[in-house]
Design a protein around this motif. Structure first.
Motif, PDB file in Angstrom:
ATOM      1  N   GLY A  32      -0.666 -10.287  -0.738  1.00  0.00           N
ATOM      2  CA  GLY A  32      -2.028  -9.778  -0.840  1.00  0.00           C
ATOM      3  C   GLY A  32      -2.684 -10.462  -2.027  1.00  0.00           C
ATOM      4  N   ARG A  33      -3.976 -10.255  -2.178  1.00  0.00           N
ATOM      5  CA  ARG A  33      -4.724 -10.858  -3.295  1.00  0.00           C
ATOM      6  C   ARG A  33      -5.515  -9.776  -4.031  1.00  0.00           C
ATOM      7  NH1 ARG A  33      -4.936 -16.404  -2.794  1.00  0.00           N
ATOM      8  NH2 ARG A  33      -4.570 -17.177  -0.696  1.00  0.00           N
ATOM      9  N   ARG A  34      -5.650 -10.013  -5.316  1.00  0.00           N
ATOM     10  CA  ARG A  34      -6.508  -9.153  -6.131  1.00  0.00           C
ATOM     11  C   ARG A  34      -7.101 -10.028  -7.217  1.00  0.00           C
ATOM     12  NH1 ARG A  34      -7.176  -3.378  -6.549  1.00  0.00           N
ATOM     13  NH2 ARG A  34      -8.490  -3.074  -8.345  1.00  0.00           N
ATOM     14  N   ASP A  35      -8.400  -9.988  -7.328  1.00  0.00           N
ATOM     15  CA  ASP A  35      -9.116 -10.781  -8.332  1.00  0.00           C
ATOM     16  C   ASP A  35      -8.712 -12.253  -8.275  1.00  0.00           C
ATOM     17  OD1 ASP A  35     -10.386  -8.446  -9.256  1.00  0.00           O
ATOM     18  OD2 ASP A  35      -8.722  -8.017 -10.629  1.00  0.00           O
ATOM     19  N   GLY A  36      -8.566 -12.765  -7.058  1.00  0.00           N
ATOM     20  CA  GLY A  36      -8.226 -14.173  -6.874  1.00  0.00           C
ATOM     21  C   GLY A  36      -6.768 -14.512  -7.121  1.00  0.00           C
ATOM     22  N   GLN A  37      -5.981 -13.532  -7.486  1.00  0.00           N
ATOM     23  CA  GLN A  37      -4.559 -13.755  -7.770  1.00  0.00           C
ATOM     24  C   GLN A  37      -3.734 -13.316  -6.565  1.00  0.00           C
ATOM     25  OE1 GLN A  37      -2.873 -11.206 -10.768  1.00  0.00           O
ATOM     26  NE2 GLN A  37      -1.091 -12.512 -11.069  1.00  0.00           N
ATOM     27  N   GLU A  38      -2.872 -14.198  -6.102  1.00  0.00           N
ATOM     28  CA  GLU A  38      -1.995 -13.879  -4.982  1.00  0.00           C
ATOM     29  C   GLU A  38      -0.768 -13.137  -5.498  1.00  0.00           C
ATOM     30  OE1 GLU A  38      -1.248 -16.523  -1.291  1.00  0.00           O
ATOM     31  OE2 GLU A  38       0.211 -17.091  -2.820  1.00  0.00           O
ATOM     32  N   ASP A  85       6.513  -0.085   5.097  1.00  0.00           N
ATOM     33  CA  ASP A  85       5.188   0.533   5.123  1.00  0.00           C
ATOM     34  C   ASP A  85       4.229  -0.372   4.358  1.00  0.00           C
ATOM     35  OD1 ASP A  85       2.917   2.077   5.054  1.00  0.00           O
ATOM     36  OD2 ASP A  85       3.948   3.915   4.437  1.00  0.00           O
ATOM     37  N   VAL A  86       3.812  -1.441   5.030  1.00  0.00           N
ATOM     38  CA  VAL A  86       2.989  -2.475   4.406  1.00  0.00           C
ATOM     39  C   VAL A  86       1.603  -1.949   4.071  1.00  0.00           C
ATOM     40  CG1 VAL A  86       1.935  -4.757   4.774  1.00  0.00           C
ATOM     41  CG2 VAL A  86       4.286  -4.333   5.522  1.00  0.00           C
ATOM     42  N   ASN A  87       1.008  -1.183   4.975  1.00  0.00           N
ATOM     43  CA  ASN A  87      -0.385  -0.770   4.809  1.00  0.00           C
ATOM     44  C   ASN A  87      -0.606   0.322   3.773  1.00  0.00           C
ATOM     45  OD1 ASN A  87      -1.414  -2.612   6.714  1.00  0.00           O
ATOM     46  ND2 ASN A  87      -0.721  -1.266   8.353  1.00  0.00           N
ATOM     47  N   THR A  88       0.446   1.002   3.366  1.00  0.00           N
ATOM     48  CA  THR A  88       0.274   2.055   2.364  1.00  0.00           C
ATOM     49  C   THR A  88       1.114   1.756   1.118  1.00  0.00           C
ATOM     50  OG1 THR A  88      -0.097   3.662   4.129  1.00  0.00           O
ATOM     51  CG2 THR A  88       0.377   4.548   1.951  1.00  0.00           C
ATOM     52  N   VAL A  89       2.430   1.803   1.253  1.00  0.00           N
ATOM     53  CA  VAL A  89       3.308   1.709   0.080  1.00  0.00           C
ATOM     54  C   VAL A  89       3.302   0.308  -0.529  1.00  0.00           C
ATOM     55  CG1 VAL A  89       5.664   2.021  -0.755  1.00  0.00           C
ATOM     56  CG2 VAL A  89       4.736   3.589   0.954  1.00  0.00           C
ATOM     57  N   VAL A  90       3.514  -0.714   0.282  1.00  0.00           N
ATOM     58  CA  VAL A  90       3.561  -2.080  -0.259  1.00  0.00           C
ATOM     59  C   VAL A  90       2.207  -2.463  -0.842  1.00  0.00           C
ATOM     60  CG1 VAL A  90       3.978  -4.512   0.261  1.00  0.00           C
ATOM     61  CG2 VAL A  90       5.434  -2.751   1.303  1.00  0.00           C
ATOM     62  N   LYS A  91       1.148  -2.124  -0.141  1.00  0.00           N
ATOM     63  CA  LYS A  91      -0.206  -2.415  -0.625  1.00  0.00           C
ATOM     64  C   LYS A  91      -0.439  -1.775  -1.999  1.00  0.00           C
ATOM     65  CE  LYS A  91      -3.893  -0.388   1.143  1.00  0.00           C
ATOM     66  NZ  LYS A  91      -4.980   0.006   2.048  1.00  0.00           N
ATOM     67  N   ARG A  92      -0.002  -0.531  -2.137  1.00  0.00           N
ATOM     68  CA  ARG A  92      -0.164   0.173  -3.422  1.00  0.00           C
ATOM     69  C   ARG A  92       0.673  -0.486  -4.515  1.00  0.00           C
ATOM     70  NH1 ARG A  92       3.172   3.747  -5.198  1.00  0.00           N
ATOM     71  NH2 ARG A  92       3.865   4.469  -3.157  1.00  0.00           N
ATOM     72  N   LEU A 144       1.725  -3.575  -4.705  1.00  0.00           N
ATOM     73  CA  LEU A 144       1.182  -4.887  -5.062  1.00  0.00           C
ATOM     74  C   LEU A 144      -0.196  -4.776  -5.711  1.00  0.00           C
ATOM     75  CD1 LEU A 144       2.144  -7.130  -2.007  1.00  0.00           C
ATOM     76  CD2 LEU A 144       3.247  -7.014  -4.251  1.00  0.00           C
ATOM     77  N   ASP A 145      -0.788  -3.577  -5.622  1.00  0.00           N
ATOM     78  CA  ASP A 145      -2.130  -3.315  -6.152  1.00  0.00           C
ATOM     79  C   ASP A 145      -3.137  -4.296  -5.553  1.00  0.00           C
ATOM     80  OD1 ASP A 145      -4.109  -2.045  -7.634  1.00  0.00           O
ATOM     81  OD2 ASP A 145      -3.784  -3.324  -9.395  1.00  0.00           O
ATOM     82  N   VAL A 146      -3.155  -4.308  -4.204  1.00  0.00           N
ATOM     83  CA  VAL A 146      -4.086  -5.163  -3.465  1.00  0.00           C
ATOM     84  C   VAL A 146      -4.836  -4.320  -2.439  1.00  0.00           C
ATOM     85  CG1 VAL A 146      -2.723  -7.264  -3.795  1.00  0.00           C
ATOM     86  CG2 VAL A 146      -2.295  -5.834  -1.777  1.00  0.00           C
ATOM     87  N   ARG A 147      -5.994  -4.824  -1.997  1.00  0.00           N
ATOM     88  CA  ARG A 147      -6.770  -4.108  -0.981  1.00  0.00           C
ATOM     89  C   ARG A 147      -6.141  -4.223   0.387  1.00  0.00           C
ATOM     90  NH1 ARG A 147     -12.698  -5.126  -3.001  1.00  0.00           N
ATOM     91  NH2 ARG A 147     -12.875  -3.147  -4.082  1.00  0.00           N
ATOM     92  N   LYS A 148      -5.594  -5.401   0.694  1.00  0.00           N
ATOM     93  CA  LYS A 148      -4.998  -5.638   2.000  1.00  0.00           C
ATOM     94  C   LYS A 148      -3.706  -6.415   1.805  1.00  0.00           C
ATOM     95  CE  LYS A 148      -5.658  -7.922   6.383  1.00  0.00           C
ATOM     96  NZ  LYS A 148      -6.316  -9.017   7.075  1.00  0.00           N
ATOM     97  N   ALA A 149      -2.645  -5.936   2.436  1.00  0.00           N
ATOM     98  CA  ALA A 149      -1.360  -6.639   2.406  1.00  0.00           C
ATOM     99  C   ALA A 149      -1.029  -7.076   3.828  1.00  0.00           C
ATOM    100  CB  ALA A 149      -0.257  -5.721   1.873  1.00  0.00           C
ATOM    101  N   SER A 150      -0.468  -8.260   3.951  1.00  0.00           N
ATOM    102  CA  SER A 150      -0.083  -8.752   5.270  1.00  0.00           C
ATOM    103  C   SER A 150       1.191  -9.580   5.127  1.00  0.00           C
ATOM    104  CB  SER A 150      -1.210  -9.583   5.890  1.00  0.00           C
ATOM    105  OG  SER A 150      -1.559 -10.657   5.050  1.00  0.00           O
ATOM    106  N   PHE A 151       1.832  -9.834   6.263  1.00  0.00           N
ATOM    107  CA  PHE A 151       3.050 -10.631   6.241  1.00  0.00           C
ATOM    108  C   PHE A 151       2.694 -12.074   5.899  1.00  0.00           C
ATOM    109  CE2 PHE A 151       4.095  -7.085   9.080  1.00  0.00           C
ATOM    110  CZ  PHE A 151       5.195  -6.592   8.399  1.00  0.00           C
ATOM    111  N   LEU A 152       3.476 -12.681   5.037  1.00  0.00           N
ATOM    112  CA  LEU A 152       3.274 -14.074   4.672  1.00  0.00           C
ATOM    113  C   LEU A 152       3.582 -14.935   5.889  1.00  0.00           C
ATOM    114  CD1 LEU A 152       2.622 -15.862   2.165  1.00  0.00           C
ATOM    115  CD2 LEU A 152       5.083 -16.077   1.840  1.00  0.00           C
TER     116      LEU A 152
END
Length: 181
Positions: free
Chosen positions: A71-77, A91-98, A100-108
């Motif tokens: 995921g990305r936050r402030d231009g940082q991957e 649980d990518v959409n809730t736990v992993v996203k939280r 990583l502190d990103v808005r959207k997490a997805s599989f690389l």
């Protein structure tokens, strides 16, 4: 929970570097608990979890999958490898996203994951991950007596106690990282 079946001919991992991806062999050589890690050759065509567990009679609850999420936050991957039992899903959409502190997490993208890890698709493992990647381990994995995971190549699998997985460099054990599959 059952142990690893006799259908996997396990030997000490460091005795068979030919059955390890190069970054895995390098990481194990420096790992304090490498003596507790074993490896077994498998048919590379059966490396995917469903085929491997069926062909080698490995219970899904004894097998763990490693998925790479970004995921990305402030231009940082931000990238994390997530290790979860094969009978669960990260649980990518809730736990992993939280985490990583990103808005959207997805599989690389799998081509990118292969290129950056130096491991084969279907063999990516938490052992020997690139510097800077987080390693998130579902707490249920730590409870597995003999966890069967990737080895960096499709032609083998590692087996090690889940408690040893928790000792991998940078491992973060996370309650609820995965949901029931």
């Amino acid at each position: 929970m059952q142990g690893v079946p006799a259908s996997l001919d396990l030997v000490p991992a460091l005795s068979r570097p030919d059955l390890l991806g190069p970054p895995v062999a390098q990481a194990l050589a420096a790992f304090a608990h490498a003596d507790r890690v074993r490896v077994a050759a498998i048919d590379p065509a059966l490396a995917d979890t469903a085929a491997m567990t069926e062909a080698y009679a490995v219970p899904l609850a004894a097998s763990a999958n490693c998925v790479v999420v970004m995921g990305r936050r402030d231009g940082q991957e931000r990238i994390a490898a997530c290790l979860v039992r094969a009978d669960t899903r990260a649980d990518v959409n809730t736990v992993v996203k939280r985490l990583l502190d990103v808005r959207k997490a997805s599989f690389l993208d799998h081509d990118r994951a292969v290129a950056e890890t130096g491991m084969e698709h279907g063999g990516i493992t938490p052992v020997g991950l690139p510097d800077g990647w987080r390693l998130l381990v579902d707490a249920r994995v730590v409870e597995i007596p003999d966890a069967v995971i990737g080895s960096g190549i499709r032609g083998s699998k590692l087996a090690l106690p889940g408690s040893v997985v928790a000792q991998l460099p940078g491992a973060e054990v996370v309650e609820g990282l995965a949901r029931e599959g």
